[in-house]
Design an enzyme around this catalytic site. Structure first.
Site, PDB file in Angstrom:
ATOM      1  N   HIS A  19       0.780  -1.280  -0.047  1.00 30.65           N
ATOM      2  CA  HIS A  19       0.135  -0.095   0.191  1.00 30.65           C
ATOM      3  C   HIS A  19       0.976   1.390   0.091  1.00 30.65           C
ATOM      4  O   HIS A  19       2.172   1.093   0.129  1.00 30.65           O
ATOM      5  CB  HIS A  19      -0.899   0.001   1.222  1.00 30.65           C
ATOM      6  CG  HIS A  19      -0.381   0.254   2.625  1.00 30.65           C
ATOM      7  ND1 HIS A  19      -0.715   1.248   3.510  1.00 30.65           N
ATOM      8  CD2 HIS A  19       0.745  -0.279   3.112  1.00 30.65           C
ATOM      9  CE1 HIS A  19      -0.202   1.155   4.552  1.00 30.65           C
ATOM     10  NE2 HIS A  19       1.031   0.301   4.345  1.00 30.65           N
ATOM     11  N   CYS A  38       6.569   6.294   4.172  1.00 33.76           N
ATOM     12  CA  CYS A  38       5.305   5.411   3.977  1.00 33.76           C
ATOM     13  C   CYS A  38       4.329   6.183   2.739  1.00 33.76           C
ATOM     14  O   CYS A  38       3.445   5.562   1.957  1.00 33.76           O
ATOM     15  CB  CYS A  38       4.272   5.483   4.954  1.00 33.76           C
ATOM     16  SG  CYS A  38       5.236   4.337   6.204  1.00 33.76           S
ATOM     17  N   HIS A  46       3.568  -5.005   4.035  1.00 35.62           N
ATOM     18  CA  HIS A  46       3.855  -5.252   5.243  1.00 35.62           C
ATOM     19  C   HIS A  46       3.397  -6.938   5.333  1.00 35.62           C
ATOM     20  O   HIS A  46       2.478  -7.337   4.501  1.00 35.62           O
ATOM     21  CB  HIS A  46       2.717  -4.522   6.280  1.00 35.62           C
ATOM     22  CG  HIS A  46       3.215  -3.040   6.562  1.00 35.62           C
ATOM     23  ND1 HIS A  46       4.117  -2.746   7.224  1.00 35.62           N
ATOM     24  CD2 HIS A  46       2.474  -2.130   5.888  1.00 35.62           C
ATOM     25  CE1 HIS A  46       4.178  -1.628   7.116  1.00 35.62           C
ATOM     26  NE2 HIS A  46       3.231  -1.134   6.434  1.00 35.62           N
ATOM     27  N   HIS A  84      -1.493 -10.633  -0.646  1.00 36.26           N
ATOM     28  CA  HIS A  84      -0.997 -10.486  -1.941  1.00 36.26           C
ATOM     29  C   HIS A  84      -1.472  -9.610  -2.717  1.00 36.26           C
ATOM     30  O   HIS A  84      -1.717  -9.711  -4.074  1.00 36.26           O
ATOM     31  CB  HIS A  84      -0.375 -11.871  -2.380  1.00 36.26           C
ATOM     32  CG  HIS A  84       0.558 -12.561  -1.681  1.00 36.26           C
ATOM     33  ND1 HIS A  84       0.293 -13.474  -0.614  1.00 36.26           N
ATOM     34  CD2 HIS A  84       1.901 -12.581  -1.684  1.00 36.26           C
ATOM     35  CE1 HIS A  84       1.085 -13.705   0.109  1.00 36.26           C
ATOM     36  NE2 HIS A  84       2.479 -13.351  -0.801  1.00 36.26           N
ATOM     37  N   GLU A 129       0.701  -4.334  12.317  1.00 33.48           N
ATOM     38  CA  GLU A 129       1.409  -4.105  11.035  1.00 33.48           C
ATOM     39  C   GLU A 129       2.915  -4.501  11.283  1.00 33.48           C
ATOM     40  O   GLU A 129       3.653  -4.808  10.209  1.00 33.48           O
ATOM     41  CB  GLU A 129       1.203  -2.598  11.114  1.00 33.48           C
ATOM     42  CG  GLU A 129       1.930  -1.852   9.657  1.00 33.48           C
ATOM     43  CD  GLU A 129       2.008  -0.346   9.896  1.00 33.48           C
ATOM     44  OE1 GLU A 129       1.091   0.257   9.187  1.00 33.48           O
ATOM     45  OE2 GLU A 129       2.756   0.208  10.460  1.00 33.48           O
TER      46      GLU A 129
END
Length: 140
Positions: A19, A38, A46, A84, A129
């Site tokens: 992401h 990020c 992650h 995935h 996370e």
């Protein structure tokens, strides 16, 4: 009047997903300041840990709060939507919602609730996370 004991039960699974933390409501500079590394335009990933906790009365016939085999199948339906995957591109919810772990927890809770045969026992979900960054959502 005898009341059945209340028990919590938890099932743990994991998934891998990519992401990018980026809000369309912020400028590029504000996104970089808010999300730091990020916000990388190529994204990052992650290996999430997903914990589902149920809470309810023990059924006097089955001796269970909820059938674990059924919960495993229901969780698998939700995992199939994120494992995935690129959350921002592959999951409709995140096309308009920033894919923070807070929002991942909300998504996983609501999605699981929608497929459970008895969603009233869904107590909370936790998203790890990383081992140090953990997010829990109990619903509204």
């Amino acid at each position: 009047m005898f009341r059945m004991p209340i028990v919590t039960m938890e099932r743990v699974d994991s998934f891998s997903a990519a992401h990018r933390l980026h809000s369309e409501k912020l400028s590029d500079a504000e996104n970089k300041e808010t999300f730091g590394k990020c916000n990388n335009s190529n994204g990052h990933g992650h290996n999430y840990v997903w914990k589902v906790k149920l809470r309810g009365e023990v059924d006097p016939t089955s001796g269970m709060v909820y059938d674990l085999a059924k919960l495993k199948k229901e969780m698998s339906l939700v995992l199939d939507t994120v494992d995935h995957r690129n959350l921002d591109k592959d999951v409709e919810f995140f096309k308009t919602t920033v894919s923070t772990s807070e929002n991942v927890a909300i998504y996983m809770f609501e999605k699981l609730k929608s497929v459970m045969s008895n969603p009233s026992v869904l107590y909370k979900v936790t998203i790890e996370e990383t081992p140090k960054n953990i997010f829990t959502y109990k619903g509204c």
